[in-house]
Design an enzyme around this catalytic site. Sequence first.
Site, short mmCIF file in Angstrom:
data_model
loop_
_atom_site.label_atom_id
_atom_site.label_comp_id
_atom_site.label_asym_id
_atom_site.label_seq_id
_atom_site.Cartn_x
_atom_site.Cartn_y
_atom_site.Cartn_z
N ASP A 70 0.82 -1.21 0.00
CA ASP A 70 0.00 0.00 0.00
C ASP A 70 0.85 1.26 0.00
O ASP A 70 2.07 1.21 0.16
CB ASP A 70 -0.94 0.01 1.21
CG ASP A 70 -0.29 -0.50 2.49
OD1 ASP A 70 0.93 -0.29 2.66
OD2 ASP A 70 -0.98 -1.12 3.32
N ASN A 135 -8.08 -3.43 14.39
CA ASN A 135 -9.41 -3.83 13.90
C ASN A 135 -9.31 -4.98 12.90
O ASN A 135 -10.26 -5.26 12.18
CB ASN A 135 -10.14 -2.63 13.29
CG ASN A 135 -9.42 -2.05 12.09
OD1 ASN A 135 -8.40 -2.56 11.64
ND2 ASN A 135 -9.96 -0.96 11.55
N HIS A 137 -7.48 -5.17 10.23
CA HIS A 137 -7.25 -4.88 8.81
C HIS A 137 -5.90 -5.46 8.37
O HIS A 137 -4.97 -5.57 9.17
CB HIS A 137 -7.35 -3.38 8.50
CG HIS A 137 -6.23 -2.53 8.97
ND1 HIS A 137 -6.40 -1.44 9.82
CD2 HIS A 137 -4.88 -2.55 8.73
CE1 HIS A 137 -5.24 -0.86 10.04
NE2 HIS A 137 -4.31 -1.52 9.40
N GLU A 142 -9.95 -2.23 5.38
CA GLU A 142 -10.64 -2.02 6.64
C GLU A 142 -11.85 -2.95 6.77
O GLU A 142 -12.29 -3.55 5.78
CB GLU A 142 -11.11 -0.56 6.72
CG GLU A 142 -10.00 0.48 6.59
CD GLU A 142 -9.17 0.64 7.85
OE1 GLU A 142 -9.31 -0.15 8.78
OE2 GLU A 142 -8.35 1.59 7.90
#
Length: 240
Positions: A70, A135, A137, A142
């Site tokens: 990313d 979380n 990810h 996400e």
Amino acid sequence: MTSTNPSNIKIEIVKNKDKGGEAAYNHIKKEIEKGADVFGLATGSTPEPLYKEIRKSDLDFSDKVAVNLDEYIGIGKDHPQSYAFFMKEQLFAEKPFKETHIPDGLAPEETEVDRYNTILDENPVDVQILGIGTNAHIGFNEPGTSFETKTHKVMLTDDTIEANKRYFDSKDEVPKHSYSMGIASIMAAKKIILMAYGENKAEAISKTVNGPVTEEVPASILQKHPDVTLIVDEAAASLL
């Protein structure tokens, strides 16, 4: 210590992140010996011990290809908080690869997504390195991201922006979007190594390994992959 679970995810529990870096390095070395040529790489503090081990090793990557997960949108590769800059500082300056590919944070979405998907199609990943968010990810995928996604533009959640603000002068400076390999892109790798350290990752690791496979827990899809190794310290493994 190594263990498995009903999903066949292999779990290695290490003393600390430095030992985790050593463990991940040993996997990388073995995969190179078996002929691995394309490495999917991650950024952030989690893989830093691994990159340190690679830098001080005699492994040669001059005929290898790196593709990164990313990149922030809106900052260029020379920005000190860009992931391109991070990879140069952490690895590429001392361990040059034949090719390195990172999404271009200044390129328009309508061309960059297709460009990066083509790169991934042309360079199937042998070994994918991952971290994990609190979380769950992976990459910047996400909760709620479709398991079918390939490279895409992501709006970062407030939790992710909060977690990354320590790298910037203020929260307001953290980019709000990124380009990220999609979950389908990640799952296409032949082997996946996910590293996680600290108590704040324990819930995400527990849900990844033992919870239902759901898009609300992006990393849970790893239960469906044939070759995943989790390298975690005792704190991150505390809820397993």
